[in-house]
Motif scaffolding. Structure first.
Motif, PDB file in Angstrom:
ATOM      1  N   VAL A  68       0.840  -1.199   0.000  1.00  0.00           N
ATOM      2  CA  VAL A  68       0.000   0.000   0.000  1.00  0.00           C
ATOM      3  C   VAL A  68       0.873   1.246   0.000  1.00  0.00           C
ATOM      4  O   VAL A  68       0.545   2.240  -0.622  1.00  0.00           O
ATOM      5  N   TYR A  69       1.985   1.155   0.668  1.00  0.00           N
ATOM      6  CA  TYR A  69       2.882   2.301   0.783  1.00  0.00           C
ATOM      7  C   TYR A  69       4.290   1.918   0.308  1.00  0.00           C
ATOM      8  O   TYR A  69       5.203   1.776   1.118  1.00  0.00           O
ATOM      9  N   PRO A  70       4.475   1.747  -0.988  1.00  0.00           N
ATOM     10  CA  PRO A  70       5.774   1.257  -1.474  1.00  0.00           C
ATOM     11  C   PRO A  70       6.939   2.185  -1.116  1.00  0.00           C
ATOM     12  O   PRO A  70       8.025   1.714  -0.799  1.00  0.00           O
ATOM     13  N   HIS A  71       6.722   3.493  -1.137  1.00  0.00           N
ATOM     14  CA  HIS A  71       7.799   4.429  -0.809  1.00  0.00           C
ATOM     15  C   HIS A  71       8.259   4.213   0.629  1.00  0.00           C
ATOM     16  O   HIS A  71       9.455   4.112   0.910  1.00  0.00           O
ATOM     17  N   HIS A  72       7.311   4.125   1.522  1.00  0.00           N
ATOM     18  CA  HIS A  72       7.607   3.908   2.937  1.00  0.00           C
ATOM     19  C   HIS A  72       8.331   2.577   3.142  1.00  0.00           C
ATOM     20  O   HIS A  72       9.325   2.489   3.875  1.00  0.00           O
ATOM     21  N   ASP A  73       7.854   1.533   2.477  1.00  0.00           N
ATOM     22  CA  ASP A  73       8.469   0.212   2.607  1.00  0.00           C
ATOM     23  C   ASP A  73       9.912   0.218   2.098  1.00  0.00           C
ATOM     24  O   ASP A  73      10.787  -0.393   2.705  1.00  0.00           O
ATOM     25  N   LEU A  74      10.151   0.917   0.995  1.00  0.00           N
ATOM     26  CA  LEU A  74      11.505   0.992   0.456  1.00  0.00           C
ATOM     27  C   LEU A  74      12.428   1.763   1.396  1.00  0.00           C
ATOM     28  O   LEU A  74      13.596   1.390   1.575  1.00  0.00           O
ATOM     29  N   LEU A  75      11.922   2.824   2.002  1.00  0.00           N
ATOM     30  CA  LEU A  75      12.732   3.587   2.956  1.00  0.00           C
ATOM     31  C   LEU A  75      13.088   2.746   4.172  1.00  0.00           C
ATOM     32  O   LEU A  75      14.219   2.810   4.670  1.00  0.00           O
ATOM     33  N   ILE A  76      12.149   1.953   4.646  1.00  0.00           N
ATOM     34  CA  ILE A  76      12.426   1.074   5.786  1.00  0.00           C
ATOM     35  C   ILE A  76      13.499   0.055   5.418  1.00  0.00           C
ATOM     36  O   ILE A  76      14.445  -0.168   6.176  1.00  0.00           O
ATOM     37  N   GLU A  77      13.372  -0.544   4.254  1.00  0.00           N
ATOM     38  CA  GLU A  77      14.355  -1.539   3.822  1.00  0.00           C
ATOM     39  C   GLU A  77      15.720  -0.895   3.626  1.00  0.00           C
ATOM     40  O   GLU A  77      16.752  -1.479   3.976  1.00  0.00           O
ATOM     41  N   LEU A  78      15.754   0.309   3.091  1.00  0.00           N
ATOM     42  CA  LEU A  78      17.012   1.023   2.918  1.00  0.00           C
ATOM     43  C   LEU A  78      17.660   1.273   4.280  1.00  0.00           C
ATOM     44  O   LEU A  78      18.873   1.113   4.445  1.00  0.00           O
ATOM     45  N   GLY A  79      16.866   1.641   5.266  1.00  0.00           N
ATOM     46  CA  GLY A  79      17.384   1.833   6.621  1.00  0.00           C
ATOM     47  C   GLY A  79      17.954   0.554   7.201  1.00  0.00           C
ATOM     48  O   GLY A  79      18.992   0.571   7.875  1.00  0.00           O
ATOM     49  N   ARG A  80      17.311  -0.557   6.933  1.00  0.00           N
ATOM     50  CA  ARG A  80      17.818  -1.850   7.409  1.00  0.00           C
ATOM     51  C   ARG A  80      19.178  -2.175   6.790  1.00  0.00           C
ATOM     52  O   ARG A  80      20.072  -2.670   7.462  1.00  0.00           O
ATOM     53  N   VAL A  81      19.298  -1.906   5.506  1.00  0.00           N
ATOM     54  CA  VAL A  81      20.567  -2.169   4.825  1.00  0.00           C
ATOM     55  C   VAL A  81      21.655  -1.252   5.384  1.00  0.00           C
ATOM     56  O   VAL A  81      22.782  -1.691   5.633  1.00  0.00           O
ATOM     57  N   GLU A  82      21.320   0.009   5.622  1.00  0.00           N
ATOM     58  CA  GLU A  82      22.305   0.941   6.180  1.00  0.00           C
ATOM     59  C   GLU A  82      22.735   0.502   7.575  1.00  0.00           C
ATOM     60  O   GLU A  82      23.922   0.586   7.919  1.00  0.00           O
ATOM     61  N   MET A  83      21.795   0.014   8.379  1.00  0.00           N
ATOM     62  CA  MET A  83      22.140  -0.481   9.710  1.00  0.00           C
ATOM     63  C   MET A  83      23.034  -1.707   9.610  1.00  0.00           C
ATOM     64  O   MET A  83      24.000  -1.848  10.377  1.00  0.00           O
ATOM     65  N   ALA A  84      22.745  -2.584   8.676  1.00  0.00           N
ATOM     66  CA  ALA A  84      23.577  -3.772   8.488  1.00  0.00           C
ATOM     67  C   ALA A  84      24.998  -3.374   8.115  1.00  0.00           C
ATOM     68  O   ALA A  84      25.965  -3.978   8.586  1.00  0.00           O
ATOM     69  N   MET A  85      25.122  -2.334   7.292  1.00  0.00           N
ATOM     70  CA  MET A  85      26.452  -1.867   6.908  1.00  0.00           C
ATOM     71  C   MET A  85      27.188  -1.280   8.108  1.00  0.00           C
ATOM     72  O   MET A  85      28.404  -1.449   8.250  1.00  0.00           O
TER      73      MET A  85
END
Length: 61
Positions: free
Chosen positions: A10-27
């Protein structure tokens, strides 16, 4: 009879931002891993981050 439901976010932009944050945290936590893990994970995380940014850019169009 087949029943198939495809769920669209429903909110693809929001979902992508969350996933991007997860990847940044993993880094950020890569330095806590062994050298072998860092060498294996770093390129995969960079690739994932690039794809997420591309997807975000496509949503903006």
């Amino acid at each position: 009879m087949e029943f198939s439901v495809e769920l669209q976010p429903v909110y693809p932009h929001h979902d992508l931002l969350i996933e991007l944050g997860r990847v940044e945290m993993a880094m950020d936590y890569l330095e806590e891993r062994s050298e072998n893990e860092r060498q294996a994970l770093h390129p995969r995380l960079l690739s994932r981050m690039s794809r997420l940014r591309d997807e975000l850019a496509q949503l903006a169009i």
